[in-house]
Scaffold this active site. Structure first.
Site, PDB file in Angstrom:
ATOM      1  CB  SER A 171      64.531  62.692  66.612  1.00 19.34           C
ATOM      2  OG  SER A 171      65.410  62.273  65.606  1.00 19.34           O
ATOM      3  CB  ILE A 210      57.006  67.222  73.472  1.00 26.41           C
ATOM      4  CG1 ILE A 210      55.872  66.659  73.131  1.00 26.41           C
ATOM      5  CG2 ILE A 210      57.686  67.930  74.566  1.00 26.41           C
ATOM      6  CD1 ILE A 210      55.321  66.305  74.345  1.00 26.41           C
ATOM      7  NE  ARG A 217      66.657  62.796  60.623  1.00 25.83           N
ATOM      8  CZ  ARG A 217      65.669  61.850  60.240  1.00 25.83           C
ATOM      9  NH1 ARG A 217      65.180  61.222  60.902  1.00 25.83           N
ATOM     10  NH2 ARG A 217      66.474  61.658  58.716  1.00 25.83           N
ATOM     11  CG  LEU A 251      58.579  66.778  64.362  1.00 23.92           C
ATOM     12  CD1 LEU A 251      60.457  66.531  64.261  1.00 23.92           C
ATOM     13  CD2 LEU A 251      58.395  68.019  63.691  1.00 23.92           C
ATOM     14  CG  HIS A 282      48.738  59.042  79.095  1.00 25.10           C
ATOM     15  ND1 HIS A 282      49.899  58.182  78.712  1.00 25.10           N
ATOM     16  CD2 HIS A 282      49.196  59.815  77.841  1.00 25.10           C
ATOM     17  CE1 HIS A 282      50.322  58.227  77.855  1.00 25.10           C
ATOM     18  NE2 HIS A 282      49.769  59.344  77.360  1.00 25.10           N
ATOM     19  CE1 TYR A 288      54.146  57.623  76.246  1.00 21.30           C
ATOM     20  CE2 TYR A 288      56.208  59.403  76.501  1.00 21.30           C
ATOM     21  CZ  TYR A 288      54.737  59.085  76.115  1.00 21.30           C
ATOM     22  OH  TYR A 288      53.855  60.135  75.254  1.00 21.30           O
ATOM     23  CG  ASN A 312      63.755  67.591  65.571  1.00 19.08           C
ATOM     24  OD1 ASN A 312      64.318  67.725  64.273  1.00 19.08           O
ATOM     25  ND2 ASN A 312      63.606  67.144  65.814  1.00 19.08           N
TER      26      ASN A 312
END
Length: 256
Positions: free
Chosen positions: A225, A222, A230, A185, A106, A50, A234
């Protein structure tokens, strides 16, 4: 914010609701992670690929929340070709912590058993309190378990009502593996007619319905946003429950 946790083999208390940081970078990641901690999240999920561990670590320090109160997950990508333990040390330095609460492989790779042996070593020396995998099949979980005698504590996979599979949930639990879902989501879930109907019935947002569905199934979620409002909304799912009928309707979205 629900305070329910799941006990992991290494002693960690794994919060059911965490804050995901995939696709968040730089100051946006820092601000969103800080907002999450200020909103009450005590579970942060990042990964070496990431490229935001520095920002997550800086937010953790600046939040003034004691380190021992925050469950921190990072992940190693075996396809990077880098030495597992050396990369873990880089992650710890970037995060500014002495250990991670959960270190995940991962994605599966041809070196699964070899990589998993390094993970077991990291747990033994205290750099990772618990260890697990991500995107592994049950067969791949069984193979690394058989090779080392250590069962992954967690398997993080893509998960939402449209992907619900009761037999897969049961198979993980039979092995003592906690199921953790990502991309809850996404995949059109927020606009699904069943999700939106239940949101109307409960006076909640579609995102809150989806997060609550995970919580009631005992599956870690998890949501992510970059918008502070949000981020807060959430996780605001501790004050209501979905009925049996609503849970069944959501579960049915995953049936062929």
């Amino acid at each position: 914010m629900p305070t329910t946790t799941l006990q992991l083999p290494g002693g960690g208390a794994f919060p059911l609701v965490g804050f995901g940081t995939w696709q968040l970078r730089g100051e946006e990641c820092y601000a969103a992670t800080l907002a999450a901690l200020e909103a009450g999240y005590r579970h942060l999920d990042t990964a070496t690929m990431y490229r935001n561990e520095d920002e997550v670590g800086r937010a953790l320090r600046d939040s003034m929340v004691p380190r021992e109160e925050v469950f921190v997950t990072t992940k190693y990508n075996p396809r990077s070709g880098g030495d597992e333990l050396a990369i873990l040390d880089q992650s710890l330095a970037a995060l500014g912590v002495e250990y991670v609460d959960l270190w995940l492989v991962h994605a599966p790779d041809r070196r699964n058993e070899e990589v998993w042996a390094s993970f077991v070593s990291a747990q033994q020396d205290g750099r990772a309190r618990d260890i697990g995998v991500s995107n592994f099949s049950l067969r791949q979980i069984d193979r690394v378990s058989d090779a080392t005698g250590v069962v992954p504590a967690v398997n993080q996979i893509e998960w939402r009502p449209s992907m619900y599979d009761a037999s897969l949930v049961a198979s993980h639990r039979e092995r003592g593996v906690v199921l953790e879902g990502y991309s809850a989501l996404r995949g059109g879930s927020l606009s699904d007619p069943v999700v939106r109907r239940i949101a109307d019935e409960t006076g909640r947002t579609p995102a809150q319905v989806l997060v609550r569905w995970h919580v009631q199934h005992g599956i870690v979620v998890i949501p992510r946003s970059s918008q502070p409002e949000r981020v807060r909304a959430n996780a605001d799912v501790g004050g209501f429950e979905l009925s049996d009928e609503q849970m069944t309707a959501l579960d049915a979205l995953g049936r062929p």
